[in-house]
Every structure is written in C-alpha cells, then in structure tokens.
Design a protein around this motif. Structure first.
Motif, mmCIF file in Angstrom:
data_model
loop_
_atom_site.group_PDB
_atom_site.id
_atom_site.type_symbol
_atom_site.label_atom_id
_atom_site.label_comp_id
_atom_site.label_asym_id
_atom_site.label_seq_id
_atom_site.Cartn_x
_atom_site.Cartn_y
_atom_site.Cartn_z
ATOM 1 N N THR A 67 0.845 -1.189 0.000
ATOM 2 C CA THR A 67 0.000 0.000 0.000
ATOM 3 C C THR A 67 0.882 1.242 0.000
ATOM 4 O O THR A 67 2.108 1.158 -0.115
ATOM 5 C CB THR A 67 -0.922 -0.020 1.239
ATOM 6 O OG1 THR A 67 -1.930 0.980 1.113
ATOM 7 C CG2 THR A 67 -0.160 0.187 2.530
ATOM 8 N N ALA A 68 0.259 2.397 0.132
ATOM 9 C CA ALA A 68 0.972 3.668 0.241
ATOM 10 C C ALA A 68 0.553 4.356 1.537
ATOM 11 O O ALA A 68 -0.479 4.036 2.134
ATOM 12 C CB ALA A 68 0.660 4.562 -0.959
ATOM 13 N N THR A 69 1.369 5.299 1.969
ATOM 14 C CA THR A 69 1.053 6.075 3.164
ATOM 15 C C THR A 69 1.368 7.536 2.907
ATOM 16 O O THR A 69 2.269 7.865 2.123
ATOM 17 C CB THR A 69 1.855 5.551 4.381
ATOM 18 O OG1 THR A 69 1.381 6.164 5.570
ATOM 19 C CG2 THR A 69 3.340 5.835 4.240
ATOM 20 N N VAL A 70 0.616 8.431 3.522
ATOM 21 C CA VAL A 70 0.759 9.867 3.317
ATOM 22 C C VAL A 70 1.756 10.417 4.340
ATOM 23 O O VAL A 70 1.631 10.173 5.541
ATOM 24 C CB VAL A 70 -0.598 10.576 3.465
ATOM 25 C CG1 VAL A 70 -0.450 12.078 3.292
ATOM 26 C CG2 VAL A 70 -1.593 10.012 2.454
ATOM 27 N N VAL A 71 2.743 11.148 3.853
ATOM 28 C CA VAL A 71 3.867 11.573 4.691
ATOM 29 C C VAL A 71 3.980 13.093 4.728
ATOM 30 O O VAL A 71 3.811 13.772 3.714
ATOM 31 C CB VAL A 71 5.184 10.953 4.162
ATOM 32 C CG1 VAL A 71 6.387 11.500 4.909
ATOM 33 C CG2 VAL A 71 5.134 9.433 4.268
ATOM 34 N N SER A 72 4.279 13.604 5.919
ATOM 35 C CA SER A 72 4.568 15.032 6.112
ATOM 36 C C SER A 72 5.573 15.153 7.240
ATOM 37 O O SER A 72 5.760 14.220 8.029
ATOM 38 C CB SER A 72 3.283 15.813 6.430
ATOM 39 O OG SER A 72 2.680 15.293 7.603
ATOM 40 N N PRO A 73 6.265 16.312 7.371
ATOM 41 C CA PRO A 73 7.310 16.438 8.383
ATOM 42 C C PRO A 73 6.745 16.433 9.805
ATOM 43 O O PRO A 73 5.565 16.756 10.036
ATOM 44 C CB PRO A 73 7.949 17.797 8.074
ATOM 45 C CG PRO A 73 7.459 18.181 6.729
ATOM 46 C CD PRO A 73 6.143 17.517 6.536
ATOM 47 N N ALA A 74 7.583 16.039 10.757
ATOM 48 C CA ALA A 74 7.222 16.178 12.168
ATOM 49 C C ALA A 74 6.895 17.633 12.455
ATOM 50 O O ALA A 74 7.436 18.549 11.831
ATOM 51 C CB ALA A 74 8.379 15.703 13.043
ATOM 52 N N SER A 75 6.008 17.863 13.392
ATOM 53 C CA SER A 75 5.542 19.226 13.672
ATOM 54 C C SER A 75 6.676 20.162 14.041
ATOM 55 O O SER A 75 6.656 21.344 13.697
ATOM 56 C CB SER A 75 4.488 19.201 14.784
ATOM 57 O OG SER A 75 5.028 18.609 15.962
ATOM 58 N N GLU A 76 7.702 19.640 14.756
ATOM 59 C CA GLU A 76 8.829 20.493 15.148
ATOM 60 C C GLU A 76 9.878 20.600 14.056
ATOM 61 O O GLU A 76 10.901 21.281 14.222
ATOM 62 C CB GLU A 76 9.476 19.969 16.430
ATOM 63 C CG GLU A 76 10.219 18.635 16.303
ATOM 64 C CD GLU A 76 9.343 17.430 16.538
ATOM 65 O OE1 GLU A 76 9.842 16.428 17.073
ATOM 66 O OE2 GLU A 76 8.136 17.486 16.180
ATOM 67 N N GLY A 77 9.647 19.922 12.940
ATOM 68 C CA GLY A 77 10.615 19.912 11.856
ATOM 69 C C GLY A 77 11.489 18.670 11.916
ATOM 70 O O GLY A 77 11.745 18.123 12.998
ATOM 71 N N ILE A 78 11.965 18.227 10.739
ATOM 72 C CA ILE A 78 12.767 17.000 10.668
ATOM 73 C C ILE A 78 14.066 17.140 11.438
ATOM 74 O O ILE A 78 14.461 16.253 12.214
ATOM 75 C CB ILE A 78 13.037 16.622 9.200
ATOM 76 C CG1 ILE A 78 11.741 16.150 8.536
ATOM 77 C CG2 ILE A 78 14.116 15.558 9.097
ATOM 78 C CD1 ILE A 78 11.861 15.861 7.058
ATOM 79 N N ASP A 79 14.778 18.247 11.256
ATOM 80 C CA ASP A 79 16.089 18.413 11.891
ATOM 81 C C ASP A 79 15.987 18.403 13.409
ATOM 82 O O ASP A 79 16.806 17.775 14.098
ATOM 83 C CB ASP A 79 16.754 19.707 11.416
ATOM 84 C CG ASP A 79 17.145 19.645 9.940
ATOM 85 O OD1 ASP A 79 17.264 18.514 9.416
ATOM 86 O OD2 ASP A 79 17.320 20.712 9.327
ATOM 87 N N ALA A 80 14.983 19.085 13.958
ATOM 88 C CA ALA A 80 14.819 19.125 15.409
ATOM 89 C C ALA A 80 14.501 17.746 15.957
ATOM 90 O O ALA A 80 15.019 17.321 16.999
ATOM 91 C CB ALA A 80 13.730 20.117 15.782
ATOM 92 N N CYS A 81 13.666 17.019 15.257
ATOM 93 C CA CYS A 81 13.308 15.664 15.690
ATOM 94 C C CYS A 81 14.510 14.732 15.606
ATOM 95 O O CYS A 81 14.777 13.950 16.519
ATOM 96 C CB CYS A 81 12.162 15.128 14.836
ATOM 97 S SG CYS A 81 11.810 13.373 15.052
ATOM 98 N N ALA A 82 15.260 14.809 14.497
ATOM 99 C CA ALA A 82 16.392 13.907 14.275
ATOM 100 C C ALA A 82 17.511 14.102 15.276
ATOM 101 O O ALA A 82 18.302 13.187 15.526
ATOM 102 C CB ALA A 82 16.925 14.093 12.860
ATOM 103 N N SER A 83 17.584 15.276 15.856
ATOM 104 C CA SER A 83 18.636 15.539 16.838
ATOM 105 C C SER A 83 18.216 15.161 18.246
ATOM 106 O O SER A 83 18.956 15.399 19.212
ATOM 107 C CB SER A 83 19.015 17.030 16.805
ATOM 108 O OG SER A 83 17.900 17.838 17.167
ATOM 109 N N ASN A 84 17.033 14.536 18.384
ATOM 110 C CA ASN A 84 16.514 14.199 19.715
ATOM 111 C C ASN A 84 16.091 12.734 19.743
ATOM 112 O O ASN A 84 14.899 12.413 19.645
ATOM 113 C CB ASN A 84 15.325 15.110 20.053
ATOM 114 C CG ASN A 84 14.733 14.778 21.408
ATOM 115 O OD1 ASN A 84 15.416 14.297 22.308
ATOM 116 N ND2 ASN A 84 13.432 15.023 21.547
ATOM 117 N N PRO A 85 17.063 11.803 19.868
ATOM 118 C CA PRO A 85 16.735 10.370 19.850
ATOM 119 C C PRO A 85 16.122 9.883 21.154
ATOM 120 O O PRO A 85 16.563 8.897 21.741
ATOM 121 C CB PRO A 85 18.092 9.723 19.586
ATOM 122 C CG PRO A 85 19.076 10.655 20.209
ATOM 123 C CD PRO A 85 18.510 12.039 20.003
ATOM 124 N N SER A 86 15.102 10.562 21.609
ATOM 125 C CA SER A 86 14.449 10.186 22.857
ATOM 126 C C SER A 86 13.476 9.049 22.606
ATOM 127 O O SER A 86 12.750 9.043 21.616
ATOM 128 C CB SER A 86 13.697 11.385 23.442
ATOM 129 O OG SER A 86 12.857 10.979 24.493
#
Length: 606
Positions: free
Chosen positions: A434-453
């Motif tokens: 199937t397919a899935t609809v994708v959009s960035p994390a609300s805080e932005g990709i870079d902010a999320c990627a720097s927080n491996p919580s």
C-alpha cells in the motif's frame, strides 16, 4: 479425480449453467481487446522429433556442493518437546547438543498454553481436488481495461511463511524462535496455525490445481540448525522434510522460491526481556544486532544452499529486515550477512539462479506534493526504509546521510566493504502492499532527528504517517489492517525503485485483508470482490509499469495462498483461501480465481 486447470474445470461443469470466462472469441476476460489481436497464419513445415524432457539445475547437488564448506556437517535428530515429559526422559545430559540440551531451550522459552499438535501428527497424503471446487465464480461487472501481456518469463505465484502456516513448533527438532516469545496476553500463538508442516502436500496440490506457477515459502533457521551456531549439528529430519517440500512443488509443475529468514530469528539471539516495539517501524533487540549474528546466518545460508540450491531458482536471504533490525547495528549486520551469502552462492557454488532480499515499505507520498518540506519528508522516509539497505547492496553507495546523521552508533562503510557489497542482489524484492501519506514532524525533521528520545515515537524517521490525503479522503479503499487499495501509487513506486536502484523488481508480497471478513458467513468470505479489485488493479498497474514506463518488473507473488496467523491475529485475513480453524479445511475464494485468470489470459504464447 485428477485436478484440472481452472479453465478446463470450468468447461467440464458448464452444463450446470455456471458462468465461465470462455466465449466464441476466447477473449471475454478482455472484451475491450476484441479485434486487436493478429489473425493466425497457417502453413506447413517439415516435422522432426525433439527431446521434450529436460532437467534444470541451478547449482551442484549436495554431494558436490558440500565440498565447498570448510568443515563437514554433522547431522543429528531430536524428538519433540512434550511439556513435563521430554526433559525428564532425556538422559544425555553430558552431550551439549543432545536431547536434554535441546529440551532445555524449550524450558527456557516458557511457553503459555502450549499444545504439541493440533489435529495432525504425520504428513497428510494429498487428495485430488474435485472439479466442483474449481468452478469459476460469477464475474464482477467491471474489470481491467488493459491490452498487455505478461512477458513469458514473468514470475507469477503465491506466498506464505513458515511461522504463519506450519505450526508444529517444537516437533521434529525445531528449537525456539523470537515469535514464540513475542506474542503476549491472550492473543493466538503460532503453535498450530494452518498445520502446513503436515498438510504441505495438500496445500501444494490445491495451488497447482489453480494454475499457480511459483510457490514462495520459508525455511525456519531453528528447524535446520536447532543450536543455531556454526559447528552445531544439522537436523536431518528438517533436511528430509524440506527436500520433500521442494520435490512436491516441482512434481506439481511449480517452481520454489525460498526465503531464509522471515521474522523467526532464533531465540538465543534475542534479549527476550528487552524487546521493544516502535509503532511505525518494528521491533528492537530482536536478535539481528547480536555480535555473532553475521557468522551464524552466513553458516545457515551455506547449509541451505548446499542442500537445496540445485533445485531452487530464486532465493531470498531476508524478509522485511527493517521490522526487526531498525537500529544501525542490526541493519549493518543484515547488509554484511546478505552480501557474504550472495558471494558464496554465485562465486563459490556457481549458482545460476537469482538471489535478492525483500523489503517492507508502504510507499511514502507527500501529503502536499507542492510543499517542498513534504517532498523532503517523503524522500527521507524512502531513504530510511529502503536506501539504508539498497544504496550499498545495489549501487555500492554509502549509507544515506539521513541515516548516518540520525541513528546512534552509525558508521560509514569503508571502500573495501562498499566494493564487496556492491551489486550483491539479482533483483529488488518489494512487499508493496500500500501507500502512506507523509509530512514532516511538527517540530521539523532536523529538530526531531537531533533528539533520539525513546518518548519521541516519530524518531528516527521524524515524519508523520497518515492514511488521508490533503483533502481529507482516505488514500484508497481501506482493509482490516494498514492496507489501502492504492494501485496508481504502486506504479509510481515501481518507477521510483527501478530508476533509483537500477535492478529488476519482484513484487514479492502484496495482498488485502477485506474489512470484517472474519466475521462473515463462509459464502460471504468466499465472495471477496474487494480483494479481487485489489489484485487486478495492482496487476494492471504492473503491466503498465512494464510497457508504458519501461520498468523491469519480473514477477509478482500474492500474499497469501491461504488465511494464516498474522502474528497474534486471525482476523486480518490476507488469504485467497478460507481456513476452518477447527477442521483445517481450505476453501477457495473468488479472488484466487480472478487473479489466476487475469494472469493466464495475459500470458504470451510460445
């Protein structure tokens, strides 16, 4: 009564006024193509006899192949684990690979509500399929509108996996796997499932009677090597069993496709008290990152190849590895293990078949294609789902920057590794459900990627995954699970994969669990038009991908040939046969007929 191809079977019962797809034109399954086919040209030619019988082998037989192994393989047999009995009766406590040692693994697995067998305890002799079961169902009013044919070497078949159909988990020497520990609570377990371990001959007979050409199945690591590691004994009962499975498939006129590892990682690799599940990715600490994993898997792969590669034309090393190896070390281990097995197969064994991997990826499409950040999110999603494996294996290219900059412990492959790993796959297997609809994390990709919580469930993808488009519509007709009918996105997906990784593609799994199907009466389960719509629309888009987009799609394997154990669930019915859980009787669904008929009426004649 001998089994018959479905189109012959249909003629045999036409007197019963059943609807069949054979008319005076012979193309009623494709009425829009009437008049477009060239008329035959009849002419006389000299006659001569030719040898019709051929034997096709893809690698040396075991007697020769075994010489390539550095050490000779010791074989053994074990009994079956019977709770409260086997561990008491085993007296060979001094043997590290004896019955007592084998039983102790099952004691440690600590199964809940385990029963040793279901209805069966021996292999069932197959019975012919009655013609009455092969009558074509009434056709849907609307059908495909294509006028294309499949290439004559197109791989068409159906699929299943051992853990989901075999049952017999602690019988004939099999040792515990991850899947016996993964499911908790009161959910159904894999102890019995479809009892295919004893019913495989009947299942193969039913597939062959429908006209299936390829059967994709898996061989459990823990059946072949109960003690898993290099140097431990090979289970002779397992070798004999899968030799007979392969023989049964070939005798039925089909070809086998074999997967080496389909989620059922040996339990000894698993930190069973520390398995965590990411809702969008999969399971961590599931064994793939174990430091002994690579050597052990490569040894296992060599055992399979030396025993079976002479008769198996297509091999898959790993099924959807990201679901159980989504940390960096796990994926890195898979990449290295796969490439070593590939080199053994082609360079040392001189195998002439094909070997690849099959990946999971619900094609990520940007929620707003005009929004650059949404496009970036979709590209990142594909990189981390597929590029993580595919860049080094298919292109000899470094791991994606999105991975290296996001995952803890990530490291770059050196030039020697990249050269060795490059082009170690003959096809790109994609389980394109199937397919899935994708959009960035609300805080932005870079902010999320720097927080491996661990509390941030969007990490490491750092994108939102949805099933509705920008206008609020579902992306397609929904199923009982995550699958939506998204055929046009399949074509776009195949185009992207082929032009990015430049290898032939096998759609190695695709299927649809009809919403609420398990709650319906049997006749309503059998008349599964939504599943037919799914399969026929997807296969139509595969043909368009081949002919209109120039994409080399070399096969499609439908999931699954029968309803099975979906990892703790029987309500998500992906099968093209209903399975009665009390009697194990199988019943063909309408979609099985429709899918086979679609392919058979579009095959290029010799």
């Amino acid at each position: 009564m001998l089994f018959l191809p479905i189109w012959i079977a249909a003629l045999a019962v036409a007197v019963e006024a059943q609807e069949v797809y054979i008319t005076k034109t012979g193309t009623s399954a494709r009425p829009q193509c009437t008049g477009t086919l060239a008329s035959p040209s009849f002419h006389f030619q000299p006659f001569s006899y030719t040898l019709k019988e051929t034997i096709r082998t893809f690698a040396p037989a075991y007697s020769k192949a075994a010489k390539l192994l550095k050490t000779s393989l010791s074989t053994s047999t074990w009994g079956s684990w019977l709770p409260g009995q086997t561990e008491i009766s085993a007296t060979d406590t001094a043997d590290p690979y004896g019955q007592a040692a084998w039983s102790s693994m099952w004691l440690q697995a600590d199964l809940q509500n385990y029963t040793t067998t279901g209805l069966l305890s021996t292999t069932v002799h197959p019975t012919p399929i009655p013609t009455s079961e092969l009558v074509l169902p009434p056709a849907d009013y609307f059908g495909p509108t294509d006028c294309y044919d499949f290439p004559d070497d197109f791989v068409f078949g159906v699929a299943g996996s051992a853990a989901q159909i075999e049952g017999a988990i602690a019988l004939d020497g099999r040792s515990p796997s991850l899947l016996e520990k993964l499911i908790t609570g009161d959910k159904p377990r894999d102890y019995v499932t479809n009892e295919n371990y004893f019913l495989y001959k009947q299942d193969v007979e039913r597939m062959a009677a429908m006209g299936v050409e390829y059967y994709s199945f898996t061989i459990p690591w823990t059946r072949i090597l109960p003690f898993v590691l290099p140097g431990t004994p090979v289970n002779q009962q397992a070798i004999d069993h899968y030799n007979d499975v392969i023989k049964t498939v070939l005798d039925a006129g089909m070809q086998p496709v074999v997967t080496m590892l389909h989620f059922d990682s040996p339990l000894m690799f698993v930190a069973s008290d520390n398995i965590t599940r990411h809702p969008d990715i999969g399971y961590n600490n599931a064994g793939y990152q174990n430091e002994t994993f690579v050597d052990a898997f490569v040894n296992y792969g060599k055992v399979l190849l030396t025993h079976f590669a002479d008769r198996v034309p297509i091999w898959v090393t790993f099924n959807e590895p990201l679901l159980y190896a989504f940390n960096f070390q796990g994926v890195d281990n898979v990449v290295h293990a796969h490439s070593q097995v590939y080199h053994f197969y082609h360079d040392e064994l001189k195998g002439t078949g094909r070997m690849g991997l099959k990946f999971n990826d619900n094609f990520g499409v940007p929620k707003d294609p005009k929004n650059a950040s949404h496009v970036q999110a979709a590209n990142r999603f594909q990189e981390m789902q597929l590029g993580f494996f595919a860049d080094p294996i298919f292109l000899g290219k470094q791991y994606p920057d999105s991975v290296l900059k996001t995952l803890p412990g990530a490291r770059r492959l050196n030039d020697t590794e990249l050269t060795y790993i490059k082009k170690t796959a003959d096809f790109f297997g994609i389980d394109a459900y199937t397919a899935t609809v994708v959009s960035p994390a609300s805080e932005g990709i870079d902010a999320c990627a720097s927080n491996p919580s661990s509390s941030n469930w969007l990490f490491p993808y750092c994108v939102n995954q949805e099933t509705t488009n920008i206008y609020g519509w579902n992306i397609g007709y929904r199923s009982e699970s995550y699958v939506y009918i998204t055929p046009t996105y399949l074509r776009e997906f195949l185009f992207d994969i082929y032009n990015k990784w430049k290898h032939p593609i096998i759609v190695s799994e695709f299927g649809f669990p009809v919403y609420g199907e398990a709650t319906k009466d049997l006749p309503d389960q059998l008349y599964d038009s939504p599943r037919s719509q799914y399969y026929l629309s997807f296969m139509s888009e595969v043909l368009k991908s081949i002919y209109e987009d120039g994409v080399e799609v070399i096969g499609a394997l439908a999931w699954s040939f029968a309803d099975n154990w979906e990892f703790g669930d029987y309500s998500q019915q992906f099968g093209m046969q209903v399975v009665n859980r009390t009697t194990q009787k199988r019943h063909y669904k309408k979609s099985f007929f429709d899918l086979v008929d679609f392919v058979k009426t579009r095959q290029i004649s010799d």
